[in-house]
Design a protein around this motif. Structure first.
Motif, PDB file in Angstrom:
ATOM      1  N   ALA A 143     -45.711  57.578 -46.127  1.00  0.00           N
ATOM      2  CA  ALA A 143     -44.718  57.611 -45.884  1.00  0.00           C
ATOM      3  C   ALA A 143     -44.043  59.339 -45.503  1.00  0.00           C
ATOM      4  CB  ALA A 143     -43.035  57.067 -45.612  1.00  0.00           C
ATOM      5  N   PRO A 144     -44.353  60.140 -44.791  1.00  0.00           N
ATOM      6  CA  PRO A 144     -44.498  60.826 -44.859  1.00  0.00           C
ATOM      7  C   PRO A 144     -43.671  61.502 -44.765  1.00  0.00           C
ATOM      8  CG  PRO A 144     -46.003  61.096 -42.979  1.00  0.00           C
ATOM      9  CD  PRO A 144     -45.464  59.233 -43.692  1.00  0.00           C
ATOM     10  N   GLU A 145     -42.131  61.488 -44.800  1.00  0.00           N
ATOM     11  CA  GLU A 145     -41.251  61.394 -44.723  1.00  0.00           C
ATOM     12  C   GLU A 145     -40.599  61.306 -46.809  1.00  0.00           C
ATOM     13  OE1 GLU A 145     -41.911  58.918 -43.005  1.00  0.00           O
ATOM     14  OE2 GLU A 145     -40.386  57.186 -43.973  1.00  0.00           O
ATOM     15  N   LEU A 146     -41.080  60.794 -46.635  1.00  0.00           N
ATOM     16  CA  LEU A 146     -41.020  60.071 -48.862  1.00  0.00           C
ATOM     17  C   LEU A 146     -41.700  61.631 -49.246  1.00  0.00           C
ATOM     18  CD1 LEU A 146     -41.290  56.307 -49.140  1.00  0.00           C
ATOM     19  CD2 LEU A 146     -38.802  57.831 -48.414  1.00  0.00           C
ATOM     20  N   VAL A 147     -42.386  62.108 -49.106  1.00  0.00           N
ATOM     21  CA  VAL A 147     -43.552  63.215 -50.184  1.00  0.00           C
ATOM     22  C   VAL A 147     -41.926  64.495 -50.608  1.00  0.00           C
ATOM     23  CG1 VAL A 147     -44.625  64.984 -50.017  1.00  0.00           C
ATOM     24  CG2 VAL A 147     -45.308  63.291 -48.577  1.00  0.00           C
ATOM     25  N   PRO A 148     -41.084  65.018 -49.944  1.00  0.00           N
ATOM     26  CA  PRO A 148     -40.674  65.734 -50.531  1.00  0.00           C
ATOM     27  C   PRO A 148     -39.311  65.377 -52.240  1.00  0.00           C
ATOM     28  CG  PRO A 148     -39.925  65.426 -48.829  1.00  0.00           C
ATOM     29  CD  PRO A 148     -41.073  64.688 -48.214  1.00  0.00           C
ATOM     30  N   TYR A 149     -39.059  64.018 -51.498  1.00  0.00           N
ATOM     31  CA  TYR A 149     -38.717  62.636 -53.070  1.00  0.00           C
ATOM     32  C   TYR A 149     -39.447  62.944 -53.973  1.00  0.00           C
ATOM     33  CZ  TYR A 149     -34.670  62.230 -49.068  1.00  0.00           C
ATOM     34  OH  TYR A 149     -34.511  62.763 -47.805  1.00  0.00           O
ATOM     35  N   GLY A 150     -40.676  62.490 -53.474  1.00  0.00           N
ATOM     36  CA  GLY A 150     -41.613  62.014 -55.058  1.00  0.00           C
ATOM     37  C   GLY A 150     -41.708  63.370 -55.306  1.00  0.00           C
ATOM     38  N   ALA A 151     -42.481  64.676 -54.644  1.00  0.00           N
ATOM     39  CA  ALA A 151     -42.437  65.831 -55.474  1.00  0.00           C
ATOM     40  C   ALA A 151     -41.167  66.370 -55.994  1.00  0.00           C
ATOM     41  CB  ALA A 151     -43.314  66.927 -54.489  1.00  0.00           C
ATOM     42  N   MET A 152     -40.200  65.710 -56.487  1.00  0.00           N
ATOM     43  CA  MET A 152     -38.926  66.644 -56.123  1.00  0.00           C
ATOM     44  C   MET A 152     -39.125  66.563 -58.093  1.00  0.00           C
ATOM     45  SD  MET A 152     -35.394  65.385 -55.271  1.00  0.00           S
ATOM     46  CE  MET A 152     -35.278  65.748 -53.775  1.00  0.00           C
ATOM     47  N   THR A 153     -39.933  64.999 -58.414  1.00  0.00           N
ATOM     48  CA  THR A 153     -39.629  64.524 -59.742  1.00  0.00           C
ATOM     49  C   THR A 153     -41.186  65.026 -60.431  1.00  0.00           C
ATOM     50  OG1 THR A 153     -39.843  61.962 -58.628  1.00  0.00           O
ATOM     51  CG2 THR A 153     -37.749  63.141 -59.897  1.00  0.00           C
ATOM     52  N   ALA A 154     -42.498  64.894 -59.821  1.00  0.00           N
ATOM     53  CA  ALA A 154     -43.345  64.646 -59.641  1.00  0.00           C
ATOM     54  C   ALA A 154     -43.176  66.051 -60.574  1.00  0.00           C
ATOM     55  CB  ALA A 154     -44.337  64.870 -59.092  1.00  0.00           C
ATOM     56  N   THR A 155     -42.436  67.261 -59.840  1.00  0.00           N
ATOM     57  CA  THR A 155     -43.210  68.319 -59.855  1.00  0.00           C
ATOM     58  C   THR A 155     -42.726  69.128 -61.811  1.00  0.00           C
ATOM     59  OG1 THR A 155     -41.111  69.607 -59.229  1.00  0.00           O
ATOM     60  CG2 THR A 155     -42.617  70.225 -57.993  1.00  0.00           C
ATOM     61  N   PHE A 156     -41.382  67.933 -62.306  1.00  0.00           N
ATOM     62  CA  PHE A 156     -41.203  68.663 -64.061  1.00  0.00           C
ATOM     63  C   PHE A 156     -42.241  67.440 -64.895  1.00  0.00           C
ATOM     64  CE2 PHE A 156     -37.397  68.466 -61.102  1.00  0.00           C
ATOM     65  CZ  PHE A 156     -36.941  69.557 -62.107  1.00  0.00           C
ATOM     66  N   TYR A 157     -43.445  66.655 -64.159  1.00  0.00           N
ATOM     67  CA  TYR A 157     -43.920  65.769 -64.730  1.00  0.00           C
ATOM     68  C   TYR A 157     -45.126  66.901 -66.045  1.00  0.00           C
ATOM     69  CZ  TYR A 157     -46.884  61.399 -65.648  1.00  0.00           C
ATOM     70  OH  TYR A 157     -47.419  60.581 -66.332  1.00  0.00           O
ATOM     71  N   THR A 158     -46.224  67.616 -65.017  1.00  0.00           N
ATOM     72  CA  THR A 158     -47.265  68.553 -66.180  1.00  0.00           C
ATOM     73  C   THR A 158     -46.333  69.290 -67.299  1.00  0.00           C
ATOM     74  OG1 THR A 158     -48.352  68.469 -64.440  1.00  0.00           O
ATOM     75  CG2 THR A 158     -48.830  70.220 -66.228  1.00  0.00           C
ATOM     76  N   GLY A 159     -44.802  69.573 -66.818  1.00  0.00           N
ATOM     77  CA  GLY A 159     -44.251  70.685 -67.527  1.00  0.00           C
ATOM     78  C   GLY A 159     -43.820  69.918 -69.181  1.00  0.00           C
ATOM     79  N   LEU A 160     -43.037  69.032 -68.527  1.00  0.00           N
ATOM     80  CA  LEU A 160     -42.275  67.747 -69.927  1.00  0.00           C
ATOM     81  C   LEU A 160     -43.654  67.022 -70.165  1.00  0.00           C
ATOM     82  CD1 LEU A 160     -40.482  66.002 -70.887  1.00  0.00           C
ATOM     83  CD2 LEU A 160     -40.707  64.784 -69.537  1.00  0.00           C
ATOM     84  N   GLY A 161     -45.166  66.776 -69.792  1.00  0.00           N
ATOM     85  CA  GLY A 161     -46.148  65.937 -71.068  1.00  0.00           C
ATOM     86  C   GLY A 161     -47.056  67.806 -71.809  1.00  0.00           C
ATOM     87  N   THR A 162     -46.720  69.068 -70.798  1.00  0.00           N
ATOM     88  CA  THR A 162     -47.214  69.963 -71.603  1.00  0.00           C
ATOM     89  C   THR A 162     -45.805  69.679 -73.205  1.00  0.00           C
ATOM     90  OG1 THR A 162     -46.406  71.423 -69.853  1.00  0.00           O
ATOM     91  CG2 THR A 162     -48.719  70.870 -70.146  1.00  0.00           C
ATOM     92  N   LEU A 163     -45.382  69.415 -73.025  1.00  0.00           N
ATOM     93  CA  LEU A 163     -43.674  69.594 -73.963  1.00  0.00           C
ATOM     94  C   LEU A 163     -44.484  68.531 -75.544  1.00  0.00           C
ATOM     95  CD1 LEU A 163     -42.238  71.825 -75.374  1.00  0.00           C
ATOM     96  CD2 LEU A 163     -40.375  70.762 -73.574  1.00  0.00           C
ATOM     97  N   ILE A 164     -44.364  67.566 -74.160  1.00  0.00           N
ATOM     98  CA  ILE A 164     -44.479  66.098 -75.365  1.00  0.00           C
ATOM     99  C   ILE A 164     -45.256  65.794 -76.542  1.00  0.00           C
ATOM    100  CG2 ILE A 164     -41.919  65.882 -75.112  1.00  0.00           C
ATOM    101  CD1 ILE A 164     -42.472  63.565 -73.291  1.00  0.00           C
TER     102      ILE A 164
END
Lengths: 119, 256
Positions: free
Chosen positions: B221-242
């Motif tokens: 559902a293309p209209e949901l992309v920005p919502y998923g990306a919104m949280t996903a952008t924090f994921y790698t940073g959080l991962g490399t930290l903890i």
């Protein structure tokens, strides 16, 4: 100027790397532990602070320096992939498929559970 | 005379030769992905091509540094371009586009899914590594980190000083996750209720691999992309930290 944008990122990388090395000594592994995450965290905080304070963060050309680096991120990962010991890793192919696969499928089934948290 | 010129040419400008090679890989994989009508797999395809070239380089030279052991790419070539210095530099630069107000918009449920997502993937990846016989805490942590994303794996591996072979396994685990996310998301979307902004944010936070989440949601559902990306952008940073810090300490405590 573009170089200022690059220097801005460099500053946070060095700050994160220094703090990461302190953390590395503390944990006892040596090396830079969590420095990338710390650098990203501080940069996000700084960028959002500047944005709230002055409306925009940087002039366009300064921003271009940062965007240039971001655009290189996948190509650099490709270069990184090209220098890994893949021959040695082939034996570990099963662990890669299982680790990546089960983490993905499992996480997907957590979606409905966590979605319920929001009333 | 010509041979001398060729030898001299191949002995110089390693970095530039390597940049040209990576550009060629990106160009060709982009074309292939457009031809397949699956443009979103271009990045994954390019990384796989890199791994294949590393395999060929390793087989041809018998070395352990993939293509960096092939002399024209050696020295300050692929080794420098794909080294941890430039890798970390470009990864950190991606934090520029991260907006805290997006995290606020996602609210507590977004933050919880991020934490659960990183911890869950790491726990599953590490468990698999232990079950399949890895006993070194640094190696187990690196493979677990690969199950978080293909960035968190190598960053963790470098911090903990594991071999290139283990880092390659962690990248492969991250790639499996990214590709699987793109492929199976459309099929299980109904099953897990992936049809509204909240569940899309939860999904982005739980899976976290940015290209996989964006690709998977785009096919669902293309209209949901920005919502998923919104949280996903924090994921790698959080991962490399903890992961290399708290994650490693926990794995070490379990294994020792």
């Amino acid at each position: 100027m573009e170089i200022i944008g690059m220097g801005f990122v460099a500053f946070f990388m060095l700050l994160g790397s220094f703090l990461g090395r302190i953390l590395g000594q503390f944990i006892g592994t040596g090396g830079d532990v969590g420095g990338v995450g710390l650098a990203m965290l501080f940069m996000v905080l700084a960028v959002n602070y500047l944005e709230n304070k002055r409306g925009r963060v940087f002039k366009e050309r300064t921003e271009n320096g940062i965007k240039f680096l971001s655009a290189l991120y996948i190509p650099i990962i490709v270069a990184m992939a090209a220098r890994l010991n893949v021959v040695g890793a082939i034996n570990g192919g099963l662990v890669a498929i299982l680790a990546g696969g089960l983490a993905t499928v499992g996480a997907m089934f957590l979606v409905p559970l966590l979605s319920k948290l929001k009333k | 005379m010509l041979t001398d010129a060729i030898n001299s040419f191949a002995g110089a400008d390693h970095l530039i030769i390597s940049i040209a090679l990576v550009a060629l890989i990106m160009y060709v994989t982009k074309k292939i992905s457009v031809m397949l009508g699956e443009e979103r797999i271009a990045s994954a395809l390019a990384i796989i091509t890199g791994l294949v070239l590393a395999y060929i380089g390793g087989k041809a030279t018998g070395g352990s540094s993939g293509l960096a052991d092939v002399s024209i790419f050696g020295g300050a070539g692929i080794g420098l371009l794909g080294g941890s210095m430039l890798r970390d530099y470009t990864i950190i630069s991606t934090a520029y586009g991260v907006k805290i107000k997006n995290l606020k918009k996602a609210g507590p449920v977004g933050v919880i899914s991020l934490l659960v997502g990183v911890v869950f993937s790491f726990a599953v990846g590490s468990t698999i590594a232990i079950v399949l016989g890895y006993t070194d805490p640094a190696e187990v942590t690196t493979i677990g980190a690969g199950a978080v994303t293909f960035i968190v794996g190598p960053v963790t591996g470098t911090a903990l000083g594991v071999s290139s072979e283990i880092i390659a396994i962690s990248v492969a685990a991250g790639l499996v996750k990214s590709i699987m996310t793109m492929v199976i998301t459309p099929f299980i979307a109904n099953l897990v209720g992936l049809d509204n902004p909240t569940s899309a944010m939860v999904y982005g936070g739980l899976i976290g691999t940015t290209s996989g989440v964006a690709g998977g949601l785009a096919a669902t559902a293309p209209e949901l992309v920005p919502y998923g990306a919104m949280t996903a952008t924090f994921y790698t940073g959080l991962g490399t930290l903890i992961v290399p810090s708290i994650g490693f300490v926990i794995i070490r405590a379990i294994l020792l």
